[in-house]
Scaffold this motif. Structure first.
Motif, short mmCIF file in Angstrom:
data_model
loop_
_atom_site.label_atom_id
_atom_site.label_comp_id
_atom_site.label_asym_id
_atom_site.label_seq_id
_atom_site.Cartn_x
_atom_site.Cartn_y
_atom_site.Cartn_z
N UNK A 1 0.84 -1.14 -0.08
CA UNK A 1 -0.09 0.04 0.19
C UNK A 1 0.83 1.30 0.03
N UNK A 2 2.15 1.11 0.40
CA UNK A 2 3.11 2.24 0.60
C UNK A 2 3.57 2.75 -1.06
N UNK A 3 3.02 1.95 -2.03
CA UNK A 3 3.82 2.05 -3.40
C UNK A 3 2.98 3.32 -3.95
N UNK A 4 3.84 4.18 -4.43
CA UNK A 4 3.12 5.62 -5.26
C UNK A 4 2.31 5.05 -6.21
N UNK A 5 1.40 5.63 -6.51
CA UNK A 5 0.52 5.56 -7.64
C UNK A 5 0.41 6.79 -8.64
N UNK A 6 0.87 6.61 -9.78
CA UNK A 6 0.40 7.70 -10.91
C UNK A 6 1.92 8.22 -11.04
N UNK A 7 2.86 8.27 -10.40
CA UNK A 7 4.12 8.53 -10.64
C UNK A 7 5.19 7.78 -10.25
N UNK A 8 6.45 7.64 -10.95
CA UNK A 8 7.44 6.74 -10.68
C UNK A 8 8.58 7.52 -10.25
N UNK A 9 8.50 8.92 -10.30
CA UNK A 9 9.79 9.81 -10.19
C UNK A 9 9.24 10.80 -8.75
#
Length: 870
Positions: A191-199
């Motif tokens: 759930x800590x994985x960022x959504x929508x951006x990888x930078x």
């Protein structure tokens, strides 16, 4: 060990200090004693309990004198103890217990103690010093094991519920003995994985890393990485994997330059891990980079490097054309890229720069290589002899292609990058290679050559003189050779030089065709208006071009810098030879009677066509070479000049070893079709020009590779083969003759700019020729076997003087009627054109032409080939 809990503002005073304050020095020190300081609060009292099994003694002067002291602030649960203390005697407010507890045991009898959550055992050790006059000793606590703690929260029952309605927070917590399942932990991490951006920014990236480090254990992070890799492998088997470019043999992702990076670090972790980083932080970085593909913007903006290894063919395409494939890259990207390396030995492409810039260059490389095309053609179509690899490499370098032989050696394979904006009807790179090779090494059945040395005895007296910087003037197939001129020493005295040059004249028997007999044209065949079509008789043009005849000697005969040591003493005519044009000294190029008709901006574009090898061999041999001439100015094509069907070409080289220059005599026999008649008799020419992109004023000469559907009269073909060729139209109409349909290939394109002048009654022409990569760029001075009428020369001189006078008048700011000046100029031009159409071209006599050409070679007129003699 002393443990204490103080309540309120009560202060703590040790037992020894209390005795001193009470002034009781005569009171004996008990081996173990306690004192209680009464608290101001009635519900609490401070007391010292002396008992065995509690506390940890630290040191003692002698065995048996240790005490175990515990200080606490607690309510006294035993009222009798309080009464007993009250009945005791006090001195200064201190209560003294008279004797120690009877259950006190010495440290030797004690087994274990507790200290900071661990079990320790006392052992008595002697000291090397005396304490108070006696041998000192100490009790050493030896650690046994850790104490197991039982974390149990008291359960609430209806009997002990608080009456005030408050709830114990500990009761709301789950039992710690019941651990969370592994699936819940994996979901919490995911759930800590960022959504929508990888930078992420540097702050957000570090914050997410700290959350993983502080919120989960090492085992949980390792378990997540393993599960993520297992799921990804299964998804790759089920889903479609993106196709890798076939020309990429090996690819290394972009990695930043880091000074303090670890020794062996995976490419995805470079720039994020260091040598001093803890293992748990490395696990968090692996989750961010390998599992979630999250990047730090600050790391991406650093300089890094990206490398790919390509196949031989695609790597060679990138090295051609001076990196022309970078032209489509935005300027902002090129400014950020530090370096692009192309390493030939390993076929490696290395890009240095920030990640977004390096990947943009990589995308450009893949986009360019995806447009590569490959074509082949048989070697027999371009040359009867095998082609050397050096020739193919040279033509590939000029055309920005990869040209090589296939495994069998019977085909020429051409690979090039096709430009999307290029018209498909125009000539592509493979067809250009075919044209270059066939024009240089293909059969030339209608070309003859000859060689003569004047005077004859200089064949055995002379040496080879190397010629420098002649490659730009030569055709492409002759540029990589070393050329030398056969020359003899020129006398220093003018008298000896004149005596030697008197007998140096061009021999008449070297010419292949009679200039006078075949150069006359009947007045009825002069092209006026639409004209009758092809001329009925052959015409012959004879031209003398001045320059140097050079030879390419073999490698076993290197030129000697000293003429006395040169072993060659005789001219070898079997060596390959070519001609290098040269110009007189600049001081004598002031042409006195300029015959330019349309100004220096006028150009003539000459397009030459050769018979297509796709036709039958007999037809290829009998078909003539076509030469189309177009007139143009500085912004448009003005018209079609003529179409020539060249039947024979002769090139005779005359060497003058004792003179500054040599002569090449060129003769062409052709049939002429005037420009206004081309659209009517050869409409395929107009179709060819419609599909072309001809802008000679901008240097753009793009045409289709073939000329199809050409209909020529049977009489134009060679008589020996024309009888066996069937006619295209067996029953010709009145407008059609017995024509033969032919196919032609583009052979060459040249742009000529000319200036003509009168020289001893003949036409002297200065020509600047731009033949592109195939023929080079050169300037020629030639003498044509055409006599200039005296009226035309006088009119040209008068027109030049009038224009000079008009320029002087304009410089003095005189008012000139523009319309009147334009009308006078147009009438003068129309009169010159009409006069040329009425007059018959008068060819020069053979002896006259050779005499004037020889005088130019020997500097008998006003032309000088050396600056000192000019």
């Amino acid at each position: 060990m002393l443990g204490r809990k103080l309540a309120g503002s009560a202060s703590f005073v040790c037992f020894r200090c209390r005795l001193q304050l009470a002034r009781a020095p005569n009171r004996s020190m008990f081996p173990a004693a306690t004192s209680i300081v009464q608290s101001a609060r009635p519900s609490f009292q401070r007391h010292i309990n002396i008992h065995s099994g509690q506390g940890v003694p630290i040191a003692a002067d002698k065995p048996g004198s240790d005490i175990d002291i515990e200080i606490s602030d607690e309510p006294n649960p035993d009222p009798s103890a309080e009464q007993e203390n009250d009945g005791a005697s006090h001195d200064g407010g201190f209560g003294i217990i008279p004797k120690p507890s009877p259950t006190t045991r010495s440290p030797q009898n004690r087994t274990v103690y507790t200290s900071r959550g661990r079990l320790v055992s006392p052992e008595q050790e002697g000291l090397s010093v005396d304490i108070l006059g006696k041998p000192g000793s100490a009790i050493i606590l030896r650690e046994k094991r850790a104490l197991r703690k039982s974390r149990r929260h008291p359960t609430l029952s209806p009997n002990n519920d608080p009456t005030d309605g408050s709830v114990d927070p500990a009761s709301l917590l789950s039992n710690e003995d019941t651990f969370a399942t592994s699936d819940d932990i994996l979901l919490n991490i995911h759930e800590l994985k960022p959504n929508g951006t990888r930078i992420l920014s540097d702050k957000d990236f570090n914050k997410l890393q700290d959350t993983l480090v502080q919120g989960f254990t090492n085992a949980q992070l390792v378990h997540y990485i393993g599960e993520y890799q297992r799921i990804r492998r299964l998804s790759q088997e089920d889903e479609h994997v993106s196709e890798v470019h076939p020309w990429v043999l090996e690819a290394q992702p972009w990695v930043p330059y880091v000074a303090g990076a670890g020794g062996a670090v995976e490419p995805l972790l470079q720039g994020y891990v260091t040598k001093v980083m803890t293992p748990k932080k490395r696990l968090a970085i692996r989750i961010l980079r390998e599992c979630w593909d999250v990047s730090n913007r600050e790391v991406l903006d650093r300089d890094g490097y990206l490398e790919i290894r390509l196949r031989d063919a695609e790597f060679s395409l990138l090295t051609l054309g001076n990196r022309r494939w970078l032209e489509g890259t935005p300027r902002a990207i090129l400014d950020r890229v530090k370096q692009v390396k192309l390493i030939r030995e390993s076929r490696l492409v290395s890009i240095v720069g920030p990640k977004h810039a390096a990947e943009s260059i990589l995308d450009r490389i893949h986009d360019v290589l995806s447009k590569a095309r490959t074509s082949d053609f048989p070697v027999d179509l371009v040359s009867p002899n095998p082609l050397e690899l050096s020739i193919l490499e040279e033509v590939g370098r000029m055309t920005n292609t990869l040209t090589r032989l296939d495994s069998s050696g019977n085909k020429v394979v051409v690979t090039w990058i096709h430009l999307a904006q290029r018209d498909e009807n125009l000539e592509n790179a493979s067809e250009t290679v075919f044209r270059f090779l066939r024009d240089a090494y293909g059969p030339k059945p209608r070309v003859s050559t000859a060689l003569s040395v004047v005077p004859d005895h200089l064949v055995h007296r002379g040496r080879y003189l190397p010629m420098l910087n002649v490659a730009p003037k030569l055709p492409w197939e002759e540029r990589f050779g070393k050329w030398e001129r056969w020359t003899n020493a020129i006398p220093q005295s003018k008298a000896a030089y004149k005596e030697q040059t008197l007998e140096a004249s061009i021999p008449a028997d070297i010419l292949a065709f009679d200039t006078v007999a075949e150069n006359a044209i009947q007045p009825s065949e002069v092209p006026i208006g639409d004209g009758p079509g092809w001329s009925s008789a052959l015409q012959t043009d004879t031209t003398a071009v001045f320059g140097h005849v050079v030879f390419a000697r073999k490698s076993q005969h290197p030129p000697s810098p000293d003429p006395h040591l040169d072993p060659t003493s005789q001219l070898d005519t079997s060596f390959p030879r070519t001609f290098v044009p040269t110009l007189p000294a600049l001081g004598c190029l002031n042409l006195p009677s300029n015959l330019r008709e349309q100004g220096l901006w006028h150009t003539t574009t000459m397009i030459r066509f050769a018979p297509s090898p796709d036709m039958s061999p007999d037809l290829v041999i009998s078909a003539p070479t076509l030469e189309l001439r177009l007139d143009a100015d500085h912004h448009e094509i003005t018209g079609l000049t003529s179409l020539r069907a060249i039947k024979d070409t002769f090139r005779g080289d005359v060497l003058f070893p004792a003179a500054p220059v040599d002569v090449r005599l060129i003769q062409q026999r052709y049939l002429l079709l005037p420009g206004p008649s081309i659209e009517r008799h050869v409409p395929a020419i107009v179709t060819f020009l419609t599909k072309s992109n001809l802008r000679p004023w901008e240097g753009k000469l793009n045409t289709p590779p073939v000329l199809l559907g050409i209909r020529l009269p049977r009489r134009i073909l060679s008589s020996s083969q024309s009888d066996s060729i069937p006619a295209t139209n067996p029953t010709p109409t009145a407008e059609e003759s017995d024509d033969v349909e032919l196919a032609y290939n583009l052979a060459a394109i040249e742009v000529h700019r000319t200036v003509t002048a009168e020289y001893e009654g003949l036409k002297l022409r200065y020509t600047s020729i731009q033949a592109g990569q195939r023929g080079g760029e050169r300037s020629e001075l030639s003498l044509e076997a055409v006599r200039i009428p005296e009226e035309e020369a006088a009119a040209a001189l008068e027109s030049e003087q009038a224009q000079a006078k008009l320029g002087e008048d304009l410089d003095r700011y005189q008012i000139v009627d523009e319309e009147m000046f334009r009308a006078q100029f147009e009438s003068h031009s129309m009169s010159n054109t009409a006069r040329r159409q009425r007059e018959t071209t008068k060819p020069a006599e053979l002896e006259e032409f050779l005499r004037v050409a020889s005088s130019i070679v020997n500097e008998r007129g006003w032309l000088r080939w050396h600056a000192k003699r000019s």
